[in-house]
Design a protein around this motif. Sequence first.
Motif, short mmCIF file in Angstrom:
data_model
loop_
_atom_site.label_atom_id
_atom_site.label_comp_id
_atom_site.label_asym_id
_atom_site.label_seq_id
_atom_site.Cartn_x
_atom_site.Cartn_y
_atom_site.Cartn_z
N ASP A 16 0.83 -1.20 0.00
CA ASP A 16 0.00 0.00 0.00
C ASP A 16 0.86 1.25 0.00
N GLY A 17 1.91 1.26 0.81
CA GLY A 17 2.82 2.40 0.83
C GLY A 17 3.52 2.59 -0.51
N LEU A 18 4.00 1.50 -1.10
CA LEU A 18 4.64 1.59 -2.41
C LEU A 18 3.64 2.02 -3.49
N GLY A 19 2.41 1.57 -3.36
CA GLY A 19 1.37 1.99 -4.30
C GLY A 19 1.14 3.49 -4.23
N GLY A 20 1.12 4.05 -3.04
CA GLY A 20 0.95 5.49 -2.89
C GLY A 20 2.10 6.26 -3.50
N ILE A 21 3.31 5.77 -3.30
CA ILE A 21 4.49 6.43 -3.89
C ILE A 21 4.45 6.32 -5.42
N ALA A 22 4.03 5.15 -5.92
CA ALA A 22 3.93 4.97 -7.38
C ALA A 22 2.88 5.92 -7.96
N ILE A 23 1.78 6.11 -7.26
CA ILE A 23 0.75 7.03 -7.74
C ILE A 23 1.29 8.46 -7.79
N PHE A 24 2.07 8.85 -6.79
CA PHE A 24 2.68 10.19 -6.79
C PHE A 24 3.53 10.40 -8.04
N PHE A 25 4.41 9.43 -8.32
CA PHE A 25 5.28 9.58 -9.48
C PHE A 25 4.50 9.45 -10.79
N ALA A 26 3.47 8.61 -10.81
CA ALA A 26 2.65 8.49 -12.02
C ALA A 26 1.94 9.81 -12.33
N LEU A 78 0.39 10.24 1.24
CA LEU A 78 0.46 10.23 2.70
C LEU A 78 -0.69 9.43 3.30
N VAL A 79 -1.86 9.48 2.67
CA VAL A 79 -2.99 8.67 3.15
C VAL A 79 -2.66 7.19 3.00
N HIS A 80 -2.07 6.81 1.85
CA HIS A 80 -1.69 5.40 1.67
C HIS A 80 -0.67 4.97 2.72
N LEU A 81 0.31 5.83 2.98
CA LEU A 81 1.31 5.50 3.99
C LEU A 81 0.68 5.44 5.39
N SER A 82 -0.32 6.28 5.65
CA SER A 82 -1.02 6.24 6.93
C SER A 82 -1.79 4.94 7.09
N ALA A 84 -1.00 2.16 5.67
CA ALA A 84 0.02 1.14 5.89
C ALA A 84 0.48 1.15 7.35
N ALA A 85 0.67 2.34 7.92
CA ALA A 85 1.08 2.43 9.32
C ALA A 85 -0.01 1.90 10.25
N LEU A 86 -1.26 2.19 9.94
CA LEU A 86 -2.35 1.67 10.77
C LEU A 86 -2.43 0.15 10.68
N THR A 87 -2.24 -0.39 9.50
CA THR A 87 -2.23 -1.85 9.35
C THR A 87 -1.14 -2.47 10.20
N MET A 88 0.03 -1.85 10.18
CA MET A 88 1.13 -2.37 10.99
C MET A 88 0.82 -2.23 12.48
N ALA A 89 0.20 -1.12 12.87
CA ALA A 89 -0.11 -0.91 14.29
C ALA A 89 -1.16 -1.90 14.78
N LEU A 90 -2.06 -2.31 13.90
CA LEU A 90 -3.08 -3.27 14.30
C LEU A 90 -2.54 -4.70 14.39
N GLN A 91 -1.43 -4.97 13.72
CA GLN A 91 -0.90 -6.32 13.67
C GLN A 91 0.33 -6.52 14.56
N TYR A 92 1.21 -5.53 14.59
CA TYR A 92 2.48 -5.67 15.30
C TYR A 92 2.64 -4.58 16.32
N PRO A 93 3.21 -4.76 17.42
CA PRO A 93 3.69 -6.02 17.99
C PRO A 93 2.52 -6.86 18.51
N ALA A 94 2.74 -8.14 18.58
CA ALA A 94 1.68 -9.08 18.94
C ALA A 94 1.14 -8.81 20.35
N TRP A 95 2.02 -8.43 21.29
CA TRP A 95 1.56 -8.19 22.66
C TRP A 95 0.57 -7.02 22.69
N TRP A 96 0.81 -5.99 21.85
CA TRP A 96 -0.10 -4.84 21.82
C TRP A 96 -1.44 -5.25 21.19
#
Length: 165
Positions: A16-26, A78-82, A84-96
């Motif tokens: 998702d983050g790479l997709g957002g960056i690709a859209i910017f350059f496209a 930035l929305v795509h990167l956000s 991506a960050a939310l996806t990571m926050a919901l999954q990692y770390p496992a204890w959280w």
Amino acid sequence: RMGLDQKRAAWRAVLDGLGGIAIFFALGCALIIFITFVIPADGVPLLDLAQLFANLRSAPGDYIWLMITLFSTLLPTLVHLSIAALTMALQYPAWWRNFVAGLLENGAQSRQAALFSGICICAMITVALWSPIWFFAFVITHDHGATFNTVLWIFETFAWAIGGI
């Protein structure tokens, strides 16, 4: 959500983050293509791209209109990167993840657990939405123009490759 169900959140977030960056350059390349190949009826090009790139290097403050255009293009990135960050926050770390999931499960029995789980989720969303913006602002203010020059070089090389310069 599929990444969370399949336990591949990191891979989906990176895509998702790479997709957002690709859209910017496209979008930037589409603007260069438009300026290069769309010639008005009077035969005068919309912009002289060679002069534009030279002026961007020497006096970027004169091209605030272009900076606003690029920033508005950067917002979806930035929305795509956000996301991506939310996806990571919901999954990692496992204890959280397990801690918040436990609070959500206990929320039906305890108003305090329900309130605390809501606060935790709101904090995760807030940090996820703002972290790419904070990171972008940090990089732009501390890299002494390296990011700007790199992006400018990529777009200038593309303009040269298609014959716009």
